[in-house]
Scaffold this motif. Structure first.
Motif, PDB file in Angstrom:
ATOM      1  N   HIS A   1       0.331  -1.110   0.185  1.00 57.59           N
ATOM      2  CA  HIS A   1       0.073  -0.270  -0.289  1.00 57.59           C
ATOM      3  C   HIS A   1       0.867   1.001   0.163  1.00 57.59           C
ATOM      4  CE1 HIS A   1      -3.083   2.990   1.482  1.00 57.59           C
ATOM      5  NE2 HIS A   1      -3.697   1.996   0.941  1.00 57.59           N
ATOM      6  N   PRO A   2       0.701   2.225  -0.764  1.00 57.33           N
ATOM      7  CA  PRO A   2       1.780   3.632  -1.045  1.00 57.33           C
ATOM      8  C   PRO A   2       1.785   4.099   0.297  1.00 57.33           C
ATOM      9  CG  PRO A   2      -0.110   3.519  -2.603  1.00 57.33           C
ATOM     10  CD  PRO A   2      -0.403   2.376  -1.929  1.00 57.33           C
ATOM     11  N   ASP A   3       0.799   4.095   0.722  1.00 55.53           N
ATOM     12  CA  ASP A   3       0.504   5.066   2.001  1.00 55.53           C
ATOM     13  C   ASP A   3       0.894   5.121   3.345  1.00 55.53           C
ATOM     14  OD1 ASP A   3      -0.973   7.480  -0.009  1.00 55.53           O
ATOM     15  OD2 ASP A   3      -2.520   6.492   0.469  1.00 55.53           O
ATOM     16  N   THR A   4       0.961   3.800   3.580  1.00 59.79           N
ATOM     17  CA  THR A   4       0.877   2.979   4.870  1.00 59.79           C
ATOM     18  C   THR A   4       2.249   2.070   4.654  1.00 59.79           C
ATOM     19  OG1 THR A   4      -0.821   1.069   4.367  1.00 59.79           O
ATOM     20  CG2 THR A   4      -1.651   2.974   5.577  1.00 59.79           C
ATOM     21  N   GLY A   5       2.504   1.117   3.980  1.00 58.45           N
ATOM     22  CA  GLY A   5       3.561   0.375   3.787  1.00 58.45           C
ATOM     23  C   GLY A   5       2.861  -1.610   3.597  1.00 58.45           C
ATOM     24  N   HIS A   6       1.046  -1.103   3.967  1.00 64.11           N
ATOM     25  CA  HIS A   6       1.064  -3.072   4.825  1.00 64.11           C
ATOM     26  C   HIS A   6       1.101  -3.333   3.297  1.00 64.11           C
ATOM     27  CE1 HIS A   6      -1.547  -1.894   8.886  1.00 64.11           C
ATOM     28  NE2 HIS A   6      -0.217  -0.857   8.883  1.00 64.11           N
ATOM     29  N   LEU A   7       1.273  -4.750   3.140  1.00 61.93           N
ATOM     30  CA  LEU A   7       1.562  -5.714   2.815  1.00 61.93           C
ATOM     31  C   LEU A   7      -0.259  -6.319   1.752  1.00 61.93           C
ATOM     32  CD1 LEU A   7       4.489  -7.447   3.618  1.00 61.93           C
ATOM     33  CD2 LEU A   7       3.641  -5.558   2.669  1.00 61.93           C
TER      34      LEU A   7
END
Length: 364
Positions: A282-288
């Motif tokens: 996710h480009p905003d949170t870095g979550h996978l």
């Protein structure tokens, strides 16, 4: 018989081998067809199980994963790719070095992680690029809940920050990522991040944005997402995600983690499930999220290299390097059927991640 130019990418393969046997291989991938071939092989060092290449300096570095661990440096012929040992190897004064990383910049150093003894080394590189003086050595002390695998500290990787100010050491035995300041070739304790008991952190990568970092955990089949403060050298855990499909119940030990060149995907290798798992970032949170699994093309995928259009997978127990094609838009992988026989491959080091070689290929 006509000739045409063909683009290839060269890479080295490290293996488990006796000192008298070939242990390091130079190979190349033909980028249009996905064909893969061996060019050269080199003996002279036992168990060169992890390699790192420095194309700019024309150097290759290898561990000798033994109870009396060593690190070797080689000069690389830029045309042929042949290797010349740079003097004698340097002792790690630790057991079973399993990972190397280069601290780049004005003060170039080589970092080594020793699995069995829990040591981390820093070596200065002399004017010729050979590992020289050991400028720092730290030994971890600790354990965790898995009595068989976490009876003591096991440093599995040491990764410097892009600016070289910090080093992040994943310790499988302690369930910690321990952060050091790296100043003048010295390791100074800076902090640590605690992972769930029994996680077994193994490898670690920093996102090119330097906002996030990711780790793969060998013992609980997971990947961890961190937010990363590059100025303070601070990590914060924000996500754990499983590396396996929900319906898989067999034995499995995740090994390597890699980012796609564009920074939009994270990939991990699963030994046991024998797959490579890919996640969107996710480009905003870095979550996978949005996981997908692709067969590794062999047994026990220990290490792999991720290119824009391909993945090269070192399958240790099936003695082969498998070529997977990668869709740049979706990040999905698929088997190509291309495979190269190499005994006990354990590491792939790209000679130049951005450089493409041209050679004249005979076209019938």
């Amino acid at each position: 018989m006509n000739k045409e130019k063909v683009e290839v990418l060269r890479f080295y393969v490290g293996t488990y081998a006796e000192k008298s046997e070939p242990g390091i291989y130079l190979c190349e991938l033909e980028l249009r067809s996905g064909k893969i071939r061996k060019l050269r092989e080199q003996a002279g060092i036992a168990n060169p199980s992890f390699l790192i290449a420095d194309a700019k300096a024309r150097r290759l570095y290898a561990v000798s994963e033994r109870s009396d661990g060593q690190v070797a440096g080689y000069a690389v012929d830029p045309q042929e790719g042949s290797l010349t040992m740079l003097g004698t190897t340097a002792s790690t004064e630790g057991a079973d070095p399993c990972h190397l990383a280069l601290r780049r910049g004005a003060e170039r150093h080589l970092l080594a992680a020793n699995y069995s003894s829990g040591d981390i080394n820093v070596f200065a590189l002399d004017s010729g690029g050979a590992p020289g003086e050991m400028t720092s050595r730290v030994r971890h002390q600790g354990s965790s809940v898995n009595a068989e695998r976490q009876e003591s500290a096991h440093a599995h990787s040491a990764v410097p920050s892009p600016d070289g100010r910090f080093a992040f050491v994943s310790d499988l035995g302690m369930d910690q990522v321990i952060i050091y300041r790296l100043e003048g070739g010295r390791l100074e304790r800076h902090g640590e991040v605690h992972l769930p008991p029994g996680a077994g952190p193994r490898h670690f990568v920093i996102h090119p944005s330097q906002r996030f970092a990711y780790g793969i955990n060998e013992l609980n089949n997971s990947l961890t997402t961190y937010t990363f403060d590059s100025e303070r050298g601070h990590l914060e855990v924000v996500q754990h995600i499983h590396s396996l499909p929900e319906d898989y119940t067999g034995e499995n030990y995740p090994a390597d983690i890699q980012l796609s060149p564009d920074g939009r995907f994270v990939y991990g290798s699963n030994r046991g499930h024998d797959s490579v798992v890919g996640f969107r970032i996710h480009p905003d949170t870095g979550h996978l999220y949005d996981p997908s699994w692709t067969a590794a093309g062999g047994n026990w995928p220990r290490n792999f290299a991720m290119l824009a259009n391909y993945a090269l997978v070192a399958n240790q127990y099936s003695d082969n390097i498998a070529v997977l094609r990668r869709d740049e838009l979706t990040g999905r992988l698929e088997l190509t059927g291309q495979s190269l026989a190499i005994s006990k491959p354990s590491c792939i080091a790209l000679w130049d991640e951005n450089g493409i070689f041209n050679f004249l290929h005979k076209k019938v």
